[in-house]
Design a protein around this motif. Structure first.
Motif, mmCIF file in Angstrom:
data_model
loop_
_atom_site.group_PDB
_atom_site.id
_atom_site.type_symbol
_atom_site.label_atom_id
_atom_site.label_comp_id
_atom_site.label_asym_id
_atom_site.label_seq_id
_atom_site.Cartn_x
_atom_site.Cartn_y
_atom_site.Cartn_z
ATOM 1 N N ASP A 92 18.872 0.080 3.665
ATOM 2 C CA ASP A 92 18.602 -1.248 3.803
ATOM 3 C C ASP A 92 17.476 -1.795 3.758
ATOM 4 N N LEU A 93 16.599 -0.594 3.180
ATOM 5 C CA LEU A 93 15.023 -0.776 2.710
ATOM 6 C C LEU A 93 14.007 -1.191 3.958
ATOM 7 N N LYS A 94 14.391 -0.344 5.172
ATOM 8 C CA LYS A 94 13.372 -0.213 6.210
ATOM 9 C C LYS A 94 12.562 0.940 5.989
ATOM 10 N N VAL A 95 11.276 0.905 6.321
ATOM 11 C CA VAL A 95 10.505 1.893 6.265
ATOM 12 C C VAL A 95 10.623 3.037 7.163
ATOM 13 N N LEU A 96 10.807 4.151 6.599
ATOM 14 C CA LEU A 96 10.628 5.272 7.567
ATOM 15 C C LEU A 96 9.246 6.121 7.634
ATOM 16 N N SER A 97 8.733 6.188 6.731
ATOM 17 C CA SER A 97 7.347 6.430 6.695
ATOM 18 C C SER A 97 6.475 5.903 5.355
ATOM 19 N N ILE A 98 5.197 6.076 5.520
ATOM 20 C CA ILE A 98 4.406 5.383 4.326
ATOM 21 C C ILE A 98 3.080 6.419 4.246
ATOM 22 N N GLU A 99 2.829 6.929 3.092
ATOM 23 C CA GLU A 99 1.571 7.632 2.977
ATOM 24 C C GLU A 99 0.873 6.757 1.889
ATOM 25 N N HIS A 100 -0.479 6.662 2.285
ATOM 26 C CA HIS A 100 -1.299 5.894 1.419
ATOM 27 C C HIS A 100 -2.564 6.552 0.805
ATOM 28 N N TYR A 101 -2.794 6.369 -0.465
ATOM 29 C CA TYR A 101 -4.028 7.078 -1.049
ATOM 30 C C TYR A 101 -4.850 6.304 -1.635
ATOM 31 N N PHE A 102 -6.317 6.311 -1.241
ATOM 32 C CA PHE A 102 -7.150 5.537 -1.984
ATOM 33 C C PHE A 102 -8.292 5.971 -1.666
ATOM 34 N N ASP A 103 -9.573 5.383 -2.532
ATOM 35 C CA ASP A 103 -11.048 5.805 -2.187
ATOM 36 C C ASP A 103 -11.550 4.618 -1.590
ATOM 37 N N ASN A 104 -11.905 4.575 -0.172
ATOM 38 C CA ASN A 104 -12.723 3.498 0.331
ATOM 39 C C ASN A 104 -13.799 3.521 0.351
ATOM 40 N N VAL A 118 10.444 -1.844 9.850
ATOM 41 C CA VAL A 118 10.319 -0.395 9.809
ATOM 42 C C VAL A 118 11.612 0.276 10.811
ATOM 43 N N VAL A 119 11.794 1.452 10.780
ATOM 44 C CA VAL A 119 12.704 2.039 11.688
ATOM 45 C C VAL A 119 11.803 2.685 12.949
ATOM 46 N N ASN A 120 11.577 1.754 13.940
ATOM 47 C CA ASN A 120 10.621 2.070 14.837
ATOM 48 C C ASN A 120 10.349 3.432 15.423
ATOM 49 N N GLU A 121 11.569 3.888 15.678
ATOM 50 C CA GLU A 121 11.222 5.202 16.393
ATOM 51 C C GLU A 121 11.091 6.499 15.455
ATOM 52 N N GLN A 122 11.303 6.395 14.202
ATOM 53 C CA GLN A 122 11.164 7.291 13.013
ATOM 54 C C GLN A 122 9.630 7.075 12.293
ATOM 55 N N PHE A 123 9.333 5.778 12.286
ATOM 56 C CA PHE A 123 8.166 5.279 11.516
ATOM 57 C C PHE A 123 6.855 6.298 11.832
ATOM 58 N N ARG A 124 6.397 6.842 10.734
ATOM 59 C CA ARG A 124 5.129 7.346 10.549
ATOM 60 C C ARG A 124 4.168 6.767 9.469
ATOM 61 N N MET A 125 3.017 6.905 9.678
ATOM 62 C CA MET A 125 2.086 6.338 8.685
ATOM 63 C C MET A 125 0.917 7.222 8.574
ATOM 64 N N SER A 126 0.238 7.390 7.256
ATOM 65 C CA SER A 126 -0.949 8.284 7.224
ATOM 66 C C SER A 126 -1.493 7.872 5.976
ATOM 67 N N SER A 127 -2.886 8.246 5.743
ATOM 68 C CA SER A 127 -3.885 7.978 4.741
ATOM 69 C C SER A 127 -4.804 9.018 4.154
ATOM 70 N N ASN A 128 -4.608 9.344 2.949
ATOM 71 C CA ASN A 128 -5.464 10.135 2.398
ATOM 72 C C ASN A 128 -5.027 11.566 2.980
ATOM 73 N N GLY A 129 -3.914 12.003 3.200
ATOM 74 C CA GLY A 129 -3.648 13.304 3.936
ATOM 75 C C GLY A 129 -4.047 13.253 5.185
ATOM 76 N N GLY A 130 -4.638 12.373 6.082
ATOM 77 C CA GLY A 130 -4.869 12.350 7.419
ATOM 78 C C GLY A 130 -4.054 12.408 8.236
ATOM 79 N N PRO A 131 -4.466 12.036 9.687
ATOM 80 C CA PRO A 131 -3.547 12.151 10.628
ATOM 81 C C PRO A 131 -2.533 11.282 10.662
#
Length: 231
Positions: free
Chosen positions: A192-204, A83-96
C-alpha cells in the motif's frame, strides 16, 4: 481520521496539503500545521517537471513530500502515515542507518549531511539546523522527482533539491544564486506504498561550497536577516 479518498487512493500519496488538512490530532512541532502555500507557488514557477496525476512519478513525489513534511513537523512518529514506523530505516551515501525516532530528534538536515568541512551536524540541533537552512533559503528549499527508474516494491528515482540563496548562511552573505542538489534514492515500500526503508545518494560538497563561497558578513549584517520556519 480518514486515510483514503473515495477512489481508494491512500492519503499519504495524495497532495501534501490534503494530508495536512486531514491531520486531525497530529502533534505538530510548532503547535500548528505547516503552511506550504509559498512553496506551492514557487514549485509551480520553478519545477522542471509537471508529472501527470496518478503517474508513478507523481505518486513517488507525493509520497516523499509527505514523508518530508511528517519528518519535519510531526513529533510523534506513530502518527506518520508515510512509513511503517517500527520497520522504517533511512541512510545517506552508505552511512549510518537511522530510525524515525532518530529523525525526530536530530532532523533530516543533520542526518543527511553529517559532519563535513562546511557543516557540522554534531554541533547542530533539530531547531538550529532548520533555522540555518530556512534563513539561507527564505523562499523555500524545494524538491521534485526528475525520473523514476523502477516501481514498487523497490522504487528507484532521481530527484532535484533547490533554492535561491537569498538569505545568509552562517556568516556568509547571500548571492541570489540558485543552489541545487541532484541525487538518487532507493525506497523499499509495502503493497500500500508505505516506506519501509530509504537510501539516499548525493554529493553535498558542491551544494555547501556554494553557500560558503560568498563574502562573510559583519555581525550587524547577520542580525538583520529574518527566518521563516515553514517553506
Amino acid at each position: 481520521m480518514s486515510t483514503t479518498k473515495s477512489n481508494n487512493t491512500p492519503l499519504w500519496i495524495q497532495d501534501r496539503d490534503t494530508v495536512i488538512a486531514q491531520g486531525g490530532d497530529a502533534q505538530w512541532r510548532y503547535q500548528t500545521p505547516p503552511d506550504y502555500s509559498r512553496s506551492k507557488e514557487n514549485l509551480a514557477k520553478e519545477s522542471t517537471h509537471n508529472h501527470v496525476e496518478g503517474s508513478l512519478e507523481a505518486i513517488v513525489q507525493n509520497l516523499v513530500r509527505t514523508f518530508e513534511m511528517e519528518a519535519s513537523f510531526k513529533t510523534n512518529p506513530q502518527q506518520w502515515l508515510s512509513v511503517v514506523n517500527e520497520q522504517f530505516r533511512m541512510s545517506s551515501n552508505g552511512g549510518p542507518v537511522y530510525t524515525a525516532a532518530d529523525v525526530v530528534e536530530a532532523g533530516t538536515y543533520n542526518l543527511f549531511i553529517g559532519d563535513t568541512e562546511d557543516y557540522k551536524a554534531s554541533e547542530e540541533t533539530f531547531e538550529s539546523s532548520a533555522n540555518l537552512f530556512h534563513t539561507a533559503f527564505p523562499k523555500g528549499f524545494l524538491w521534485e522527482v526528475l525520473e523514476v527508474f523502477s516501481g514498487p516494491p523497490n522504487v528507484t528515482f532521481k530527484w532535484r533539491h533547490w533554492g535561491t540563496f537569498s538569505g545568509s548562511y552562517k556568516e556568509y552573505a547571500p548571492t541570489g544564486e540558485t543552489v541545487e542538489v541532484i541525487g538518487m534514492s532507493v525506497a523499499r515500500v509495502t503493497d500500500d506504498l508505505k516506506v519501509l526503508s530509504i537510501e539516499h545518494y548525493f554529493d553535498n560538497s558542491l551544494f555547501l561550497k556554494k553557500l560558503t563561497g560568498a563574502e562573510k558578513q559583519t555581525t550587524a549584517e547577520q542580525q538583520e536577516g529574518g527566518c521563516p520556519f515553514h517553506s
